[in-house]
Design an enzyme around this catalytic site. Sequence first.
Site, mmCIF file in Angstrom:
data_model
loop_
_atom_site.group_PDB
_atom_site.id
_atom_site.type_symbol
_atom_site.label_atom_id
_atom_site.label_comp_id
_atom_site.label_asym_id
_atom_site.label_seq_id
_atom_site.Cartn_x
_atom_site.Cartn_y
_atom_site.Cartn_z
ATOM 1 N N GLU A 175 33.228 6.890 7.913
ATOM 2 C CA GLU A 175 31.890 6.695 7.354
ATOM 3 C C GLU A 175 31.403 5.273 7.592
ATOM 4 O OE1 GLU A 175 34.101 9.613 4.587
ATOM 5 O OE2 GLU A 175 34.588 7.902 5.848
ATOM 6 N N GLU A 230 42.801 3.624 12.502
ATOM 7 C CA GLU A 230 43.877 3.022 11.725
ATOM 8 C C GLU A 230 44.522 1.860 12.483
ATOM 9 O OE1 GLU A 230 45.200 6.950 9.167
ATOM 10 O OE2 GLU A 230 46.590 6.186 10.667
#
Length: 160
Positions: free
Chosen positions: A75, A64
């Site tokens: 992913e 993040e």
Amino acid sequence: MKPLTFTSSLEVYDSLGELPEDIQDLMKEAFKARDTAYAPYSKFNVGAAILLENGETVIGSNQENASYPSGLCAERTAFYFAGAKHPGVKMQKVAISAKSHQRAMENPVPPCGACRQAMVEYEVKQNAPIVLYFMGETGKVAKAKSVQDLLPFIFDSSCL
């Protein structure tokens, strides 16, 4: 007007223990990756582990940023790294696990839409399905035999 119908099919296992040993091992790699996530804002850690046709495993975790759009999901981190490090090597299976620091995650947590789009690009590119296994922290595990089972009406280069 003619209706257009899409169907998807998933297999759902009650627990990780029901899966073949190699998939359990791949999911354990996703757990390890999940533990390396940098998620101070969402408190939602995700890990992904991809088994390549050459037997290698590539991992990724969500990363993040205070500027939310600048972060990247687990992913896509794993898929892009696999594509860069192992170009031309097919991705066979991916295991994904999510853990929230705010509540128990016992049901399968599927990839977000952006990740589905990125994964289907690789599936189309390699002209072979990528099998997905996804779960929360514990509990049920879902299996899709192809990314297209999660994104049946794909946007790919044929649309351009």
